[in-house]
Design a protein around this motif. Sequence first.
Motif, short mmCIF file in Angstrom:
data_model
loop_
_atom_site.label_atom_id
_atom_site.label_comp_id
_atom_site.label_asym_id
_atom_site.label_seq_id
_atom_site.Cartn_x
_atom_site.Cartn_y
_atom_site.Cartn_z
N ASP A 191 0.83 -1.20 0.00
CA ASP A 191 0.00 0.00 0.00
C ASP A 191 0.87 1.26 0.00
O ASP A 191 1.95 1.30 0.61
N ASN A 192 0.36 2.31 -0.66
CA ASN A 192 1.11 3.55 -0.80
C ASN A 192 0.38 4.70 -0.11
O ASN A 192 -0.85 4.81 -0.19
N LEU A 193 1.15 5.55 0.56
CA LEU A 193 0.58 6.72 1.21
C LEU A 193 0.22 7.77 0.16
O LEU A 193 1.08 8.21 -0.60
N ALA A 194 -1.07 8.16 0.12
CA ALA A 194 -1.54 9.11 -0.88
C ALA A 194 -1.77 10.50 -0.30
O ALA A 194 -1.57 11.51 -0.99
N ASP A 195 -2.20 10.59 0.97
CA ASP A 195 -2.48 11.89 1.57
C ASP A 195 -2.60 11.72 3.08
O ASP A 195 -2.84 10.61 3.58
N VAL A 196 -2.43 12.86 3.79
CA VAL A 196 -2.56 12.89 5.25
C VAL A 196 -3.47 14.06 5.60
O VAL A 196 -3.22 15.19 5.20
N ARG A 197 -4.53 13.77 6.35
CA ARG A 197 -5.49 14.81 6.73
C ARG A 197 -6.04 14.53 8.12
O ARG A 197 -6.59 13.47 8.36
N HIS A 198 -5.87 15.51 9.04
CA HIS A 198 -6.57 15.49 10.32
C HIS A 198 -6.42 14.15 11.05
O HIS A 198 -7.38 13.59 11.55
N GLY A 199 -5.20 13.68 11.12
CA GLY A 199 -4.95 12.45 11.86
C GLY A 199 -5.31 11.18 11.13
O GLY A 199 -5.27 10.10 11.71
N GLN A 200 -5.66 11.29 9.86
CA GLN A 200 -6.04 10.13 9.05
C GLN A 200 -5.13 10.02 7.84
O GLN A 200 -4.71 11.04 7.27
#
Length: 425
Positions: free
Chosen positions: A318-327
């Motif tokens: 799995d690849n990290l696509a985005d980070v938002r508000h602790g998610q």
Amino acid sequence: MSIIELGEVRDEPASTPAARRPRSGGRPLRSAAVLVLALVVLSAAAPQPQRAVSVVPASRTSTAYLGGDSVFVVDPPAPEGDRFLTAYAQPSPTGGGVRRRWQAPLARLGDYLDVRVERGLVLAMTVDAPGRVFRTIAFDIGSGERRWQLPGAPQPTADDGLLLTDVRDNGSGALNRVEPHTGRVLWSVPIPSAANPSYHLREGRVDGFVLLLATGEVQVYDAATGRMLRSVDTLPGDREAYQRVQVVDDLLLVVPPGSTRLVGYALTELKPLWTAEVPLISYVVGCAGLLCAVPQTGGLQVLDPATGVVRWSDSGPDNLADVRHGQLLMAKPGRGYEVWDAATGQVRTGLGGWALMQVAGPGGPLVGTRSGDDGRRVVAELDLVARRTRIVDVLPGIAGSCQASLPMLLCQRLDGTTALWRLTR
């Protein structure tokens, strides 16, 4: 007009027996039916909200950008004839089409990578071959008059200034602070060969930058004055080894020779805080107060920024696509997206398969599209906090290549035209 019988009401004589008839249960139901019918009739009579769509005058090979309250169209390279940058006003919420504001001539050749609005200017960034030299051209946002043209890629600063990073194909160059409205160079810091700068951001804008020299010296500069604040030697024993540096929040992260470790320094004092065994790191991003280190082989390792201790890790594809508000928004190859909790790595929910759109401006909502019925495209906002997708609209004839700045959506259609939608759902 239809008439609904409600019955007849009469005065009863005084001699009516004391016993009462049971209340009719149907009368409230009939009254409710009248109310529902009235609401239906009024709803049908009222105008229904509809998306507003406007065709943007652009050729099939032109490139369009959303910026501020405008749409900018860059003509394709033209070995002969004229070439322009054209600014159009977005339609108002009450309707109407796009309106041309101004048109400015461009050089016939050169590839434009971005057009954005900064500090009351329209900044167009181009790259010229050979040499891959980046250049920024500034236009007056109101009239389209060309203000200046300088080498380098633009970076807005936290004190309302502008940096231009001019890095040549050999890795050398300069970082220049310019006065936005005149292009006057206020100061310049040379960039030695292979010393690509890293930036410290405050609310998405640069307030400092870091240079890693080939000797192993790391230099920290103030973005307002260009003054070097401090430096540290990270290679006291080996002056030829290759290493990398990155700034994340208030940490300076160094990948030493061999790429088997990650060393964290406090950016303010440049003192080493910890060393973590995290091999083959590709890059690191801040994620909800933690550090998300992405290995070159895939997966994810999440570290405590104070100690470097690995909180949790995942070795999957799995690849990290985005980070938002602790998610975390994680892309699962062939299986769409999932929302993971940044603190624990726990899978919160699946969002399905989407193609993420380019978002105009920082901090905008995540918007994705996917194929719907009859060749239409479903447009949805991916809400990581609510852990769900919210369908925004279903649009016909979309070819892809979309930009989003909700409620505005800019896409190229299957027939080659470019259209701007104001979404209503």
